[in-house]
Design a protein around this motif. Structure first.
Motif, PDB file in Angstrom:
ATOM      1  N   LEU A 173      -8.046  -7.504 -14.581  1.00 19.99           N
ATOM      2  CA  LEU A 173      -6.610  -7.411 -14.859  1.00 19.99           C
ATOM      3  C   LEU A 173      -6.088  -6.025 -14.509  1.00 19.99           C
ATOM      4  O   LEU A 173      -5.032  -5.881 -13.873  1.00 19.99           O
ATOM      5  N   ARG A 174      -6.825  -5.000 -14.903  1.00 20.80           N
ATOM      6  CA  ARG A 174      -6.415  -3.635 -14.605  1.00 20.80           C
ATOM      7  C   ARG A 174      -6.385  -3.380 -13.094  1.00 20.80           C
ATOM      8  O   ARG A 174      -5.443  -2.785 -12.575  1.00 20.80           O
ATOM      9  N   LEU A 175      -7.405  -3.853 -12.396  1.00 18.69           N
ATOM     10  CA  LEU A 175      -7.467  -3.626 -10.947  1.00 18.69           C
ATOM     11  C   LEU A 175      -6.375  -4.403 -10.224  1.00 18.69           C
ATOM     12  O   LEU A 175      -5.821  -3.924  -9.233  1.00 18.69           O
ATOM     13  N   HIS A 176      -6.056  -5.596 -10.708  1.00 22.96           N
ATOM     14  CA  HIS A 176      -4.947  -6.354 -10.115  1.00 22.96           C
ATOM     15  C   HIS A 176      -3.636  -5.575 -10.248  1.00 22.96           C
ATOM     16  O   HIS A 176      -2.780  -5.625  -9.366  1.00 22.96           O
ATOM     17  N   GLN A 177      -3.485  -4.859 -11.341  1.00 23.85           N
ATOM     18  CA  GLN A 177      -2.262  -4.105 -11.581  1.00 23.85           C
ATOM     19  C   GLN A 177      -2.170  -2.847 -10.731  1.00 23.85           C
ATOM     20  O   GLN A 177      -1.078  -2.400 -10.392  1.00 23.85           O
ATOM     21  N   THR A 178      -3.312  -2.278 -10.395  1.00 27.78           N
ATOM     22  CA  THR A 178      -3.312  -0.975  -9.725  1.00 27.78           C
ATOM     23  C   THR A 178      -3.779  -1.018  -8.278  1.00 27.78           C
ATOM     24  O   THR A 178      -3.620  -0.046  -7.552  1.00 27.78           O
ATOM     25  N   TYR A 179      -4.369  -2.131  -7.853  1.00 24.32           N
ATOM     26  CA  TYR A 179      -4.979  -2.208  -6.531  1.00 24.32           C
ATOM     27  C   TYR A 179      -3.936  -2.250  -5.426  1.00 24.32           C
ATOM     28  O   TYR A 179      -2.923  -2.920  -5.527  1.00 24.32           O
ATOM     29  N   SER A 180      -4.232  -1.538  -4.345  1.00 29.06           N
ATOM     30  CA  SER A 180      -3.406  -1.597  -3.137  1.00 29.06           C
ATOM     31  C   SER A 180      -4.339  -1.564  -1.943  1.00 29.06           C
ATOM     32  O   SER A 180      -5.314  -0.815  -1.931  1.00 29.06           O
ATOM     33  N   LYS A 181      -4.046  -2.359  -0.919  1.00 28.26           N
ATOM     34  CA  LYS A 181      -4.905  -2.378   0.268  1.00 28.26           C
ATOM     35  C   LYS A 181      -4.663  -1.171   1.160  1.00 28.26           C
ATOM     36  O   LYS A 181      -5.385  -0.938   2.108  1.00 28.26           O
TER      37      LYS A 181
END
Length: 206
Positions: free
Chosen positions: A61-69
């Protein structure tokens, strides 16, 4: 205001939201990274069965919120060789690898493939010695790709892949990057550094 905490239920791995004790929250805010890693490993190793799934759910959940390609441009990951200096790893590469490892370690293998494909493409046009530091780092990246592919397979097996079209796109992006690297390395007679990755991708069907 105290920060929220996760309370685990034995019969259900889904967490219920509570609040972190103020003193505990103060410790979390001030503990160093190594202490936190040790504490988390201990909790996951000794906690109830639902704790590890809840932890990985929270991590995703945290990575979905902060992830960018978006990644730094390829020239920022490696220093190109010059007449006087060989090519070398630059600090942003470590940041990119940390991002990829966080993703595939949390079970987001397909998201990590985009990052690793960008890293592989950044090696195109470079030259390196077979027994130098650069070759050693490329071998590490090859291993990371293998782990990311395994994470992606587990993502499918766990029923967490909803968009198989996007999953295939990520797989194909990595395959193209590895094939481009193979062609480039062959052009100057170097030793291809992503042999294990290439073999894993060739036999991987989605």
């Amino acid at each position: 205001m105290p920060a929220p905490e996760v309370i685990y239920r034995h019969a259900d791995s889904r967490p219920a939201l509570g609040h972190v004790n103020l003193m505990v929250d103060t410790f979390i805010a001030n503990a160093n990274a190594e202490d936190l890693r040790s504490i988390i490993r201990s909790l996951l190793a000794t906690g109830p069965p639902g704790m590890t799934p809840a932890f990985t759910d929270a991590a995703r959940l945290r990575l979905h919120q902060t992830y960018s390609k978006n990644l730094p441009s390829p020239y920022q990951l490696f220093r190109k060789q010059t007449r006087d200096l060989p090519c070398a790893v630059l600090p942003p590469l470590h940041d990119a690898l940390t991002r990829a490892r966080s993703l595939y370690g949390a079970g987001m293998g397909f998201a990590s493939l985009h990052v690793l494909a960008s890293i592989v493409r950044a090696t195109i046009g470079l030259r390196w010695e077979e027994d130098g530091d650069m070759a050693e780092m490329l071998a590490v990246i090859d291993s990371d790709i293998g782990q990311a592919i395994q994470s992606s397979k587990e993502e499918i097996e766990g029923g967490r892949v909803v968009d198989f079209s996007s999953a295939r796109e990520a797989r194909n992006e990595l395959r193209c990057a590895v094939n481009e690297s193979l062609a480039d390395v062959s052009s100057w007679g170097g030793e291809f550094p992503f042999e294990c990755a290439a073999a894993s991708i060739d036999f991987w069907k989605i």
